[in-house]
Motif scaffolding. Sequence first.
Motif, PDB file in Angstrom:
ATOM      1  N   UNK A 158      14.617  -4.766   5.700  1.00 52.36           N
ATOM      2  CA  UNK A 158      14.113  -3.496   6.259  1.00 52.36           C
ATOM      3  C   UNK A 158      13.973  -2.417   5.196  1.00 52.36           C
ATOM      4  N   UNK A 159      14.858  -2.386   4.196  1.00 57.91           N
ATOM      5  CA  UNK A 159      14.747  -1.380   3.146  1.00 57.91           C
ATOM      6  C   UNK A 159      13.474  -1.540   2.341  1.00 57.91           C
ATOM      7  N   UNK A 160      13.133  -2.789   1.997  1.00 61.04           N
ATOM      8  CA  UNK A 160      11.908  -3.037   1.245  1.00 61.04           C
ATOM      9  C   UNK A 160      10.671  -2.775   2.088  1.00 61.04           C
ATOM     10  N   UNK A 161      10.701  -3.160   3.356  1.00 57.79           N
ATOM     11  CA  UNK A 161       9.573  -2.903   4.257  1.00 57.79           C
ATOM     12  C   UNK A 161       9.385  -1.403   4.447  1.00 57.79           C
ATOM     13  N   UNK A 162      10.496  -0.679   4.553  1.00 58.05           N
ATOM     14  CA  UNK A 162      10.451   0.783   4.659  1.00 58.05           C
ATOM     15  C   UNK A 162       9.748   1.390   3.445  1.00 58.05           C
ATOM     16  N   UNK A 163      10.158   0.990   2.245  1.00 55.09           N
ATOM     17  CA  UNK A 163       9.547   1.531   1.037  1.00 55.09           C
ATOM     18  C   UNK A 163       8.088   1.145   0.913  1.00 55.09           C
ATOM     19  N   UNK A 164       7.763  -0.119   1.219  1.00 55.80           N
ATOM     20  CA  UNK A 164       6.384  -0.580   1.097  1.00 55.80           C
ATOM     21  C   UNK A 164       5.486   0.124   2.105  1.00 55.80           C
ATOM     22  N   UNK A 165       5.978   0.333   3.324  1.00 51.92           N
ATOM     23  CA  UNK A 165       5.155   1.008   4.332  1.00 51.92           C
ATOM     24  C   UNK A 165       4.840   2.436   3.902  1.00 51.92           C
ATOM     25  N   UNK A 178      -4.219  10.802   8.496  1.00 52.78           N
ATOM     26  CA  UNK A 178      -2.805  10.493   8.658  1.00 52.78           C
ATOM     27  C   UNK A 178      -2.467   9.913  10.012  1.00 52.78           C
ATOM     28  N   UNK A 179      -3.130  10.410  11.082  1.00 56.71           N
ATOM     29  CA  UNK A 179      -2.841   9.904  12.425  1.00 56.71           C
ATOM     30  C   UNK A 179      -3.264   8.445  12.561  1.00 56.71           C
ATOM     31  N   UNK A 180      -4.312   8.043  11.849  1.00 59.88           N
ATOM     32  CA  UNK A 180      -4.782   6.657  11.924  1.00 59.88           C
ATOM     33  C   UNK A 180      -3.912   5.727  11.085  1.00 59.88           C
ATOM     34  N   UNK A 181      -3.246   6.268  10.056  1.00 59.37           N
ATOM     35  CA  UNK A 181      -2.395   5.422   9.214  1.00 59.37           C
ATOM     36  C   UNK A 181      -1.160   4.946   9.966  1.00 59.37           C
ATOM     37  N   UNK A 182      -0.700   5.713  10.967  1.00 58.82           N
ATOM     38  CA  UNK A 182       0.509   5.328  11.702  1.00 58.82           C
ATOM     39  C   UNK A 182       0.357   4.006  12.442  1.00 58.82           C
ATOM     40  N   UNK A 183      -0.652   3.829  13.302  1.00 61.95           N
ATOM     41  CA  UNK A 183      -0.781   2.518  13.964  1.00 61.95           C
ATOM     42  C   UNK A 183      -1.053   1.385  12.993  1.00 61.95           C
ATOM     43  N   UNK A 184      -1.680   1.677  11.866  1.00 60.45           N
ATOM     44  CA  UNK A 184      -1.967   0.623  10.888  1.00 60.45           C
ATOM     45  C   UNK A 184      -0.686   0.094  10.263  1.00 60.45           C
ATOM     46  N   UNK A 185       0.227   0.987   9.870  1.00 64.26           N
ATOM     47  CA  UNK A 185       1.481   0.510   9.278  1.00 64.26           C
ATOM     48  C   UNK A 185       2.384  -0.097  10.344  1.00 64.26           C
ATOM     49  N   UNK A 186       2.277   0.362  11.596  1.00 68.36           N
ATOM     50  CA  UNK A 186       3.053  -0.252  12.668  1.00 68.36           C
ATOM     51  C   UNK A 186       2.600  -1.694  12.901  1.00 68.36           C
ATOM     52  N   UNK A 187       1.291  -1.921  12.848  1.00 68.35           N
ATOM     53  CA  UNK A 187       0.780  -3.297  12.972  1.00 68.35           C
ATOM     54  C   UNK A 187       1.246  -4.157  11.805  1.00 68.35           C
ATOM     55  N   UNK A 188       1.274  -3.562  10.622  1.00 66.30           N
ATOM     56  CA  UNK A 188       1.799  -4.285   9.455  1.00 66.30           C
ATOM     57  C   UNK A 188       3.251  -4.688   9.686  1.00 66.30           C
ATOM     58  N   UNK A 189       4.051  -3.757  10.199  1.00 66.03           N
ATOM     59  CA  UNK A 189       5.449  -4.066  10.479  1.00 66.03           C
ATOM     60  C   UNK A 189       5.600  -5.160  11.520  1.00 66.03           C
TER      61      UNK A 189
END
Length: 313
Positions: A66-73, A87-98
């Motif tokens: 989780x620490x590495x995923x946190x930093x990478x996201x 910025x609002x569009x980047x949130x769902x994109x990184x959530x999908x990545x997670x």
Amino acid sequence: MDRLLGRPESGVVLAALIVYVVFALFAPHFFSARVTSNILLAGATIGIVAVGVATLMIAGQFDLSVGSVYGLSAAIVVLLVNAGVPGWAALPMVMLFGLAVGTINGLLVTRLEIHSLIITLGALMFWRGVLLALTEGFPIRLSAPDPFLSMLDFQWMGIPGPFFWFLGLVVIFAYVLTFTRFGNWLFATGGSPEAARGMGVPSERVQVTAFAITAMLACVAGYVSVARFSSVDPLRGTGMELEAILAVVIGGASLNGGYGSITGAALGVLIIGMIQQGLILMGIPVYWYQAGIGLLLIVAAVVNQSVRKRSIT
């Protein structure tokens, strides 16, 4: 009284009161609004991650990545916004990545029947390497302020904005674990996957979902950190996985799964924040923080084991 003492968070409530009183007596200015705000701010980011880690540990698994995923996201958010993505569009994109990262972890653990510590330790090293490659070993910053991200970095009555994200997630996941069928499945799977399967619980699917939720919340925490710092360095999130697990264990979760609470994990996060700020105010060298945290983990494990035995008997 026995029912109250049998709750997973019963021990951490007493511990939080003791820590608060000790630092209130011996740490100058511990009662000030600024120190309180710093405690809430420090606990918010690790707290968002701890909510996911608590969910996963209740299901009987661990995630050291989780620490590495946190930093990478966080790095992905900076790169996306610098490339022109709002910025609002980047949130769902990184959530999908997670969600994708967590699902892969969960499938590797459940399908290959390899311990989650091994799989996620490899993921920790892999994603940290990806972060180093993206940043080339140097901090990267937002090239220009983003309106949506700037809006998230606020204070209301001295309470920092990230803390509201944390508080909202605590309420949502506390409800899910307490009042929904999925919450019951999590506890049943963590207690005994074989017995849970015998009762019709899809244990593998539950664990994969818990892995996906954990990585997704790590990405949410990374997004919040960009709103706060507007930058990311290649070491962002190093050691966060251990602090998150510590907060969850302090909060009453069992390392064997099937036992714990989101409320307890939230209190564990606040205890860690109080210790950090209290040691600084008392002028104690910061390297003693690691020693104190290690001792606290041992004490928490012993106390939680005693409380669990009491609740069983």
